[in-house]
Design a protein around this motif. Structure first.
Motif, PDB file in Angstrom:
ATOM      1  N   VAL A 184      54.494  39.041  32.380  1.00 25.18           N
ATOM      2  CA  VAL A 184      53.773  39.364  33.611  1.00 25.18           C
ATOM      3  C   VAL A 184      53.402  40.849  33.633  1.00 25.18           C
ATOM      4  O   VAL A 184      52.270  41.225  33.967  1.00 25.18           O
ATOM      5  N   GLN A 185      54.351  41.720  33.257  1.00 26.46           N
ATOM      6  CA  GLN A 185      54.085  43.162  33.272  1.00 26.46           C
ATOM      7  C   GLN A 185      52.999  43.531  32.274  1.00 26.46           C
ATOM      8  O   GLN A 185      52.161  44.400  32.548  1.00 26.46           O
ATOM      9  N   ASN A 192      45.272  46.556  35.338  1.00 28.83           N
ATOM     10  CA  ASN A 192      45.128  47.950  35.768  1.00 28.83           C
ATOM     11  C   ASN A 192      44.163  48.721  34.874  1.00 28.83           C
ATOM     12  O   ASN A 192      43.359  49.538  35.352  1.00 28.83           O
ATOM     13  N   THR A 193      44.265  48.484  33.568  1.00 30.64           N
ATOM     14  CA  THR A 193      43.366  49.160  32.634  1.00 30.64           C
ATOM     15  C   THR A 193      41.912  48.770  32.896  1.00 30.64           C
ATOM     16  O   THR A 193      41.017  49.624  32.946  1.00 30.64           O
ATOM     17  N   LYS A 194      41.689  47.474  33.066  1.00 35.16           N
ATOM     18  CA  LYS A 194      40.325  47.003  33.307  1.00 35.16           C
ATOM     19  C   LYS A 194      39.785  47.531  34.623  1.00 35.16           C
ATOM     20  O   LYS A 194      38.608  47.945  34.723  1.00 35.16           O
ATOM     21  N   ASN A 216      33.206  38.620  34.812  1.00 32.56           N
ATOM     22  CA  ASN A 216      33.811  37.614  33.940  1.00 32.56           C
ATOM     23  C   ASN A 216      34.978  38.198  33.151  1.00 32.56           C
ATOM     24  O   ASN A 216      36.000  37.531  32.957  1.00 32.56           O
ATOM     25  N   HIS A 217      34.796  39.454  32.680  1.00 28.87           N
ATOM     26  CA  HIS A 217      35.874  40.104  31.938  1.00 28.87           C
ATOM     27  C   HIS A 217      37.099  40.290  32.822  1.00 28.87           C
ATOM     28  O   HIS A 217      38.232  39.993  32.425  1.00 28.87           O
ATOM     29  N   PHE A 218      36.870  40.777  34.057  1.00 28.98           N
ATOM     30  CA  PHE A 218      37.997  40.955  34.980  1.00 28.98           C
ATOM     31  C   PHE A 218      38.596  39.601  35.354  1.00 28.98           C
ATOM     32  O   PHE A 218      39.813  39.471  35.518  1.00 28.98           O
ATOM     33  N   LYS A 219      37.729  38.600  35.492  1.00 24.07           N
ATOM     34  CA  LYS A 219      38.211  37.251  35.817  1.00 24.07           C
ATOM     35  C   LYS A 219      39.186  36.760  34.747  1.00 24.07           C
ATOM     36  O   LYS A 219      40.196  36.128  35.058  1.00 24.07           O
ATOM     37  N   ASN A 220      38.891  37.074  33.479  1.00 24.76           N
ATOM     38  CA  ASN A 220      39.756  36.619  32.383  1.00 24.76           C
ATOM     39  C   ASN A 220      41.137  37.272  32.441  1.00 24.76           C
ATOM     40  O   ASN A 220      42.155  36.594  32.332  1.00 24.76           O
ATOM     41  N   ASN A 222      42.480  38.747  35.024  1.00 27.85           N
ATOM     42  CA  ASN A 222      43.117  38.359  36.283  1.00 27.85           C
ATOM     43  C   ASN A 222      43.678  36.943  36.181  1.00 27.85           C
ATOM     44  O   ASN A 222      44.755  36.646  36.713  1.00 27.85           O
ATOM     45  N   HIS A 223      42.938  36.071  35.496  1.00 25.98           N
ATOM     46  CA  HIS A 223      43.408  34.691  35.310  1.00 25.98           C
ATOM     47  C   HIS A 223      44.670  34.656  34.446  1.00 25.98           C
ATOM     48  O   HIS A 223      45.596  33.874  34.714  1.00 25.98           O
ATOM     49  N   LEU A 224      44.701  35.525  33.426  1.00 23.49           N
ATOM     50  CA  LEU A 224      45.895  35.606  32.588  1.00 23.49           C
ATOM     51  C   LEU A 224      47.103  36.045  33.410  1.00 23.49           C
ATOM     52  O   LEU A 224      48.197  35.480  33.287  1.00 23.49           O
ATOM     53  N   LEU A 225      46.898  37.062  34.266  1.00 21.59           N
ATOM     54  CA  LEU A 225      47.988  37.523  35.139  1.00 21.59           C
ATOM     55  C   LEU A 225      48.427  36.406  36.083  1.00 21.59           C
ATOM     56  O   LEU A 225      49.624  36.198  36.305  1.00 21.59           O
ATOM     57  N   MET A 226      47.453  35.677  36.636  1.00 25.28           N
ATOM     58  CA  MET A 226      47.778  34.580  37.549  1.00 25.28           C
ATOM     59  C   MET A 226      48.603  33.507  36.839  1.00 25.28           C
ATOM     60  O   MET A 226      49.606  33.021  37.370  1.00 25.28           O
ATOM     61  N   LYS A 227      48.189  33.138  35.614  1.00 27.37           N
ATOM     62  CA  LYS A 227      48.911  32.101  34.870  1.00 27.37           C
ATOM     63  C   LYS A 227      50.341  32.520  34.575  1.00 27.37           C
ATOM     64  O   LYS A 227      51.282  31.739  34.754  1.00 27.37           O
ATOM     65  N   ARG A 228      50.514  33.774  34.138  1.00 26.27           N
ATOM     66  CA  ARG A 228      51.857  34.235  33.806  1.00 26.27           C
ATOM     67  C   ARG A 228      52.714  34.382  35.061  1.00 26.27           C
ATOM     68  O   ARG A 228      53.911  34.086  35.041  1.00 26.27           O
ATOM     69  N   ASN A 229      52.094  34.851  36.152  1.00 23.35           N
ATOM     70  CA  ASN A 229      52.824  34.940  37.410  1.00 23.35           C
ATOM     71  C   ASN A 229      53.224  33.558  37.902  1.00 23.35           C
ATOM     72  O   ASN A 229      54.343  33.348  38.370  1.00 23.35           O
ATOM     73  N   MET A 230      52.286  32.622  37.786  1.00 21.69           N
ATOM     74  CA  MET A 230      52.552  31.252  38.230  1.00 21.69           C
ATOM     75  C   MET A 230      53.691  30.634  37.423  1.00 21.69           C
ATOM     76  O   MET A 230      54.599  30.002  37.984  1.00 21.69           O
TER      77      MET A 230
END
Length: 576
Positions: A184-185, A192-194, A216-220, A222-230
């Motif tokens: 997650v981190q 944060n970098t993006k 779309n780049h931020f969506k990707n 952000n989606h990765l963060l969401m999946k790992r958080n979930m």
């Protein structure tokens, strides 16, 4: 975590008082089921209303005392944790300030932001939960087990089966959660970098109409963060139903065994109710302990990342045996200097040797990527060369105290970086004790007075973050004024006139000749017009000085210089 524990020492009074107050709350909580048992088996069974009222008053009093203890624990635990987090954040910021450019690049800005915010916040929550819940949970659990052993030993076998299962679940979940939150981190670093890149380059994104691409780049990420958080949150949340299921099975088993014992006449009804209450208290104790353990497991990752910053070896350090330099005159010499950003032998600068006398103006020109900016960054030790030596007044810069060295240099970077605040605040960044006259003189030398005088607030005009309310040329002129105000004996202008008009550039050049004639000036430029009057001009090519000399000499001796001159003037120069 051990390496960060010393931060709690200044607040050990809070750190000790909080658990003590929590012990009081736990004692009051553990009293409640026993008082209720006595109320049922003695007071209600014997229809002794006075005894019931007396015990009810004691229950109320113990609840109030427990409330005071719990509230006090929360207050002092928060005080300790917040102070600890603030001290760690202060030291992380102080360490990052000392980072060389190479140190900063090795972490990445996004990761450093995550460490300074999310990781320290995670550590703060771990401290709060440790001082509060990690005291409450084990004490409730141990106290309940001891009381059941002495008051309901007939039902104790239920605990012998359920407790090991509960503890095993907590251990497995805690270990797994630490690994999940590490992922997650890492995903948070990418977000944060993006986000930082997007905000810094918002004008470029709009100019090139790349909004959808960036979305779309931020969506990707952000989606990765969401999946790992979930994944992490879902995994942790499954622990509660599992533990509730085990406890409910224990309640059913306790009731079944209790009914048998009551029918046999060896157990009273109040004991069964007290046992069920203590079983729930044990579950709550284990549950709160598991939450703390998972938060601690999560904070291990954060603590490791924080320690990576705090224990980073700074590339640019103070000299062990500094040489006292009474006053820097401005003589600069490079001796066989080689430099590589990647430290793998792929040199950006190779065999650079030259000598600039005090008061000389040095022009540096060359194609993009030839090493012009890198060369001047070595003078104030923003980087250190891999080999060779850089001397100022015949003293190696590595032997001069950093403050002394950098105070003697006025530096205008290639990108004009200004800070939020007023124009005056930004100019005083160069010289804190500058007078009003100093401000006006520096602004005049940098051709900045022209637009400052038109502002209603003048030098008190507020700048937005990154000076977004100024044009590129205005930013460059203020950046030059900030360097000029130092009256330093070495002045470095790294392509600092690229965004200003020809008239303003001429004013700057005139000011350099009149007001800074005793200053050693390095002018990096892609325009020959900016450097043609320099005492020496270095032509850079592929990280080396291809040729050096005056403008006239280079037109004769340097093909690279002649090609640049021809491209900019439209005139072809014939050698010889």
């Amino acid at each position: 975590m051990k390496k960060l524990l010393h931060y709690i020492r200044p607040y050990r009074f809070f750190a000790i008082l909080a658990p003590v107050l929590m012990c009081i709350e736990v004692m009051m909580d553990l009293l409640q089921p026993t008082i209720m048992q006595k109320m049922i088996d003695t007071g209600i069974a014997n229809q002794d209303n006075g005894y019931v009222i007396k015990l009810g008053f004691i229950m109320l009093l113990s609840a109030v005392v427990g409330l005071i203890g719990g509230a006090g624990c929360s207050i002092y635990a928060a005080k300790a944790a917040v102070h600890v987090a603030a001290d760690i954040r202060r030291d992380v910021f102080k360490k990052v300030e000392q980072f060389s450019n190479h140190n900063t690049d090795s972490f990445g800005t996004g990761k450093l932001i995550t460490i300074t915010t999310n990781d320290i916040e995670s550590l703060k929550q771990a401290v709060i939960m440790t001082l509060r819940m990690f005291v409450r949970g084990p004490l409730l659990f141990i106290g309940s087990v001891v009381i059941v052993w002495f008051t309901a030993r007939e039902l104790f076998p239920v605990l012998l089966v359920s407790i090991p299962i509960l503890i095993a679940c907590i251990y497995l979940f805690s270990v797994k959660s630490g690994k999940l939150f590490l992922n997650v981190q890492k995903a948070m670093d990418q977000v944060n970098t993006k986000l930082q890149e997007m905000l810094a380059g918002i004008r470029v994104i709009k100019a090139f109409d790349r909004n959808e691409y960036e979305k779309n780049h931020f969506k990707n990420v952000n989606h990765l963060l969401m999946k790992r958080n979930m994944s992490a949150e879902q995994f942790i949340l499954t622990l509660m139903p599992i533990m509730m299921f085990i406890v409910n099975i224990g309640v059913i088993a306790g009731l079944w065994m209790g009914v048998i014992k009551v029918n046999e006449g060896t157990l009273q009804v109040g004991v069964i109710l007290a046992f069920i209450n203590y079983l729930n208290i044990m579950m709550n104790g284990l549950m709160s302990s598991s939450q703390v353990l998972m938060q601690i497991a999560r904070s291990f990752t954060s603590a490791d990342r924080i320690n990576q910053v705090l224990e980073s070896e700074i590339d640019i350090t103070e000299p062990e045996q500094p040489i006292s330099v009474p006053e820097v005159r401005g003589e600069v010499e490079f001796r066989d200097v080689n430099f590589s950003y990647s430290k793998n032998g792929n040199y950006v600068l190779q065999n650079i040797s030259f000598k600039a006398k005090a008061g000389q103006t040095i022009g540096i020109i060359g194609s993009t990527g030839s090493g012009k900016s890198t060369l001047v960054k070595l003078i104030p030790r923003l980087y250190d060369p891999e080999s060779g030596a850089i001397l100022i007044d015949r003293v190696n810069v590595k032997d001069i105290p950093l403050e002394k060295l950098r105070t003697a240099i006025g530096f205008v970077p290639q990108k004009a970086t200004l800070f939020s605040g007023t124009i005056e605040d930004n100019l005083r960044f160069g010289k804190d004790e500058a007078t009003k006259n100093d401000l006006e003189q520096a602004a005049g030398s940098a051709a900045a007075s022209e637009f400052i005088d038109r502002l209603e607030d003048g030098f008190a005009h507020p700048l937005l973050q990154g000076a977004a309310n100024l044009s590129g040329g205005q930013k460059q002129r203020l950046a030059m004024a900030r360097a000029f105000i130092r009256n330093a004996n070495i002045l470095i202008l790294d392509d600092s006139t690229s965004a200003i008009d020809a008239l303003s550039e001429a004013m700057v050049q005139q000011a350099l000749k009149q007001d800074y004639s005793q200053t050693t000036v390095f002018i990096i430029s892609s325009k020959i017009s900016s450097i043609r009057d320099a005492d020496q001009i270095f032509v850079m090519k592929d990280g080396q000085i291809e040729a050096s000399g005056s403008h006239e000499e280079l037109l004769i001796n340097s093909k690279v210089y002649r090609d640049i001159y021809a491209s900019q003037s439209g005139l072809e120069v014939v050698n010889g």
